[in-house]
Design a protein around this motif. Structure first.
Motif, PDB file in Angstrom:
ATOM      1  N   ILE A   1       0.868  -1.169   0.000  1.00 35.59           N
ATOM      2  CA  ILE A   1       0.000   0.000   0.000  1.00 35.59           C
ATOM      3  C   ILE A   1       0.908   1.222   0.000  1.00 35.59           C
TER       4      ILE A   1
ATOM      5  N   GLN B   1       1.386   5.749  -0.087  1.00 32.64           N
ATOM      6  CA  GLN B   1       0.794   7.018   0.333  1.00 32.64           C
ATOM      7  C   GLN B   1       1.673   8.164  -0.158  1.00 32.64           C
TER       8      GLN B   1
ATOM      9  N   GLY C   1      -3.678  10.522   0.609  1.00 35.56           N
ATOM     10  CA  GLY C   1      -4.288   9.336   1.176  1.00 35.56           C
ATOM     11  C   GLY C   1      -3.612   8.044   0.747  1.00 35.56           C
ATOM     12  N   LEU C   2      -4.250   6.947   1.117  1.00 35.03           N
ATOM     13  CA  LEU C   2      -3.689   5.612   0.942  1.00 35.03           C
ATOM     14  C   LEU C   2      -4.207   4.951  -0.328  1.00 35.03           C
TER      15      LEU C   2
ATOM     16  N   TYR D   1      -4.083   1.153  -2.356  1.00 33.64           N
ATOM     17  CA  TYR D   1      -3.718  -0.260  -2.423  1.00 33.64           C
ATOM     18  C   TYR D   1      -3.013  -0.534  -3.747  1.00 33.64           C
TER      19      TYR D   1
ATOM     20  N   SER E   1      -1.500  -7.501  -3.733  1.00 31.09           N
ATOM     21  CA  SER E   1      -1.238  -8.455  -2.667  1.00 31.09           C
ATOM     22  C   SER E   1      -1.084  -9.856  -3.226  1.00 31.09           C
TER      23      SER E   1
ATOM     24  N   TYR F   1      -2.800 -10.381  -6.768  1.00 34.71           N
ATOM     25  CA  TYR F   1      -3.898  -9.533  -7.205  1.00 34.71           C
ATOM     26  C   TYR F   1      -3.403  -8.105  -7.214  1.00 34.71           C
TER      27      TYR F   1
ATOM     28  N   ASN G   1      -4.103  -3.814  -8.050  1.00 30.74           N
ATOM     29  CA  ASN G   1      -5.007  -2.703  -8.307  1.00 30.74           C
ATOM     30  C   ASN G   1      -5.083  -2.513  -9.830  1.00 30.74           C
ATOM     31  N   PRO G   2      -6.295  -2.539 -10.382  1.00 32.83           N
ATOM     32  CA  PRO G   2      -6.416  -2.402 -11.847  1.00 32.83           C
ATOM     33  C   PRO G   2      -5.743  -1.154 -12.407  1.00 32.83           C
TER      34      PRO G   2
ATOM     35  N   PHE H   1       4.247   1.063   2.015  1.00 32.30           N
ATOM     36  CA  PHE H   1       4.082   0.204   3.176  1.00 32.30           C
ATOM     37  C   PHE H   1       3.877  -1.240   2.713  1.00 32.30           C
TER      38      PHE H   1
ATOM     39  N   ARG I   1      -2.396  -9.400   5.988  1.00 30.99           N
ATOM     40  CA  ARG I   1      -3.837  -9.464   6.128  1.00 30.99           C
ATOM     41  C   ARG I   1      -4.235 -10.781   6.752  1.00 30.99           C
TER      42      ARG I   1
ATOM     43  N   THR J   1      -8.600  -7.864   6.424  1.00 31.64           N
ATOM     44  CA  THR J   1      -7.991  -6.600   6.024  1.00 31.64           C
ATOM     45  C   THR J   1      -6.629  -6.433   6.685  1.00 31.64           C
ATOM     46  N   TRP J   2      -6.004  -5.311   6.506  1.00 34.41           N
ATOM     47  CA  TRP J   2      -4.590  -5.112   6.779  1.00 34.41           C
ATOM     48  C   TRP J   2      -4.353  -4.783   8.246  1.00 34.41           C
TER      49      TRP J   2
END
Lengths: 106, 118
Positions: free
Chosen positions: B39, B41, B46-47, B49, B52, B60, B62-63, B96, B100, B104-105
């Motif tokens: 993840i 920032q 903001g954060l 993803y 993972s 997987y 993030n598209p 970061f 999980r 979640t993280w």
């Protein structure tokens, strides 16, 4: 993509206050929602998962509620250590975060 | 007690590949039920993803980053890694690594700042 929107973006409060932060999802995420606390220069810390389950070690003054598209994080009585930025995050469809709510001292 | 620690270059040139490693200590990266993720920032923002992986499974991503991201696991070193290709200034961020368990993280590394600049 599921979009997460938090309100307010900033919140000023005093020690002892009860505060509520709202998070809205762009579509239903059931209860697949987490809340994190982040302090400057630190990694986020998980507070709440599955909308209302308190992570181990997190003080009971923190609570979460909601389902579907509307969620809230409530701090029942603010402590000095609670001034930080809070993020919601959905995990129904991979992971997306809200833009954050900065909680500062009034 | 499981701990995560990121490592890698703090400065990467535009168009090059960002490479980071997360070392897992206090437990095994092959532990059942654990997913390992990245993840990021951007400064003051903001954060986001990145992606993972589960030991023995497919990663997987993030598209929005999928075409540039590779996440892999090295069980011999108890590490997992991130590679992000063709970086630009927009990839400047604190990165970061996280684990999980309860969906979640729940555990994060301290984060490492990567700056993209010539």
């Amino acid at each position: 993509d599921i979009q997460m929107t938090q309100s307010p973006s900033t919140l000023s409060a005093s020690v002892g206050d009860r505060v509520t932060i709202t998070c809205r999802a762009s579509e239903s995420i059931s209860s697949w929602l987490a809340w994190y606390q982040q302090k400057p220069g630190k990694a986020p810390k998980l507070l709440i998962y599955k909308a209302s389950s308190l992570e181990s070690g997190v003080p009971s003054r923190f609570s979460g509620s909601g389902s579907g598209t509307e969620f809230t994080l409530t701090i029942s009585s603010l402590q000095p250590d609670d001034f930080a930025t809070y993020y919601c995050q959905q995990y129904k469809s991979y992971y997306t975060f809200g833009q954050g709510t900065k909680l500062d001292i009034k | 007690q499981l701990q995560l620690q990121e490592s890698g270059p703090g400065l990467v040139k535009p168009s090059e590949t960002l490479s980071l490693t997360c070392t897992v200590s206090g437990g095994s990266i092959t532990s059942s039920g654990y997913y390992w993720g990245w993840i990021r920032q951007p400064p003051g923002k903001g954060l986001e993803y990145i992606g993972s992986i589960y030991y023995g499974g497919s990663p997987y991503y993030n598209p929005s980053l999928k075409s540039r991201v590779t996440i892999s696991v090295d069980t011999s070193k108890n590490q997992f890694s991130l590679r992000l290709s063709s970086v630009t200034a927009a990839d400047t961020a604190v990165y970061f690594c996280a684990s999980r368990t309860s969906g979640t993280w729940g555990l994060w590394g301290q984060g490492t700042l990567v700056t993209v600049s010539s």
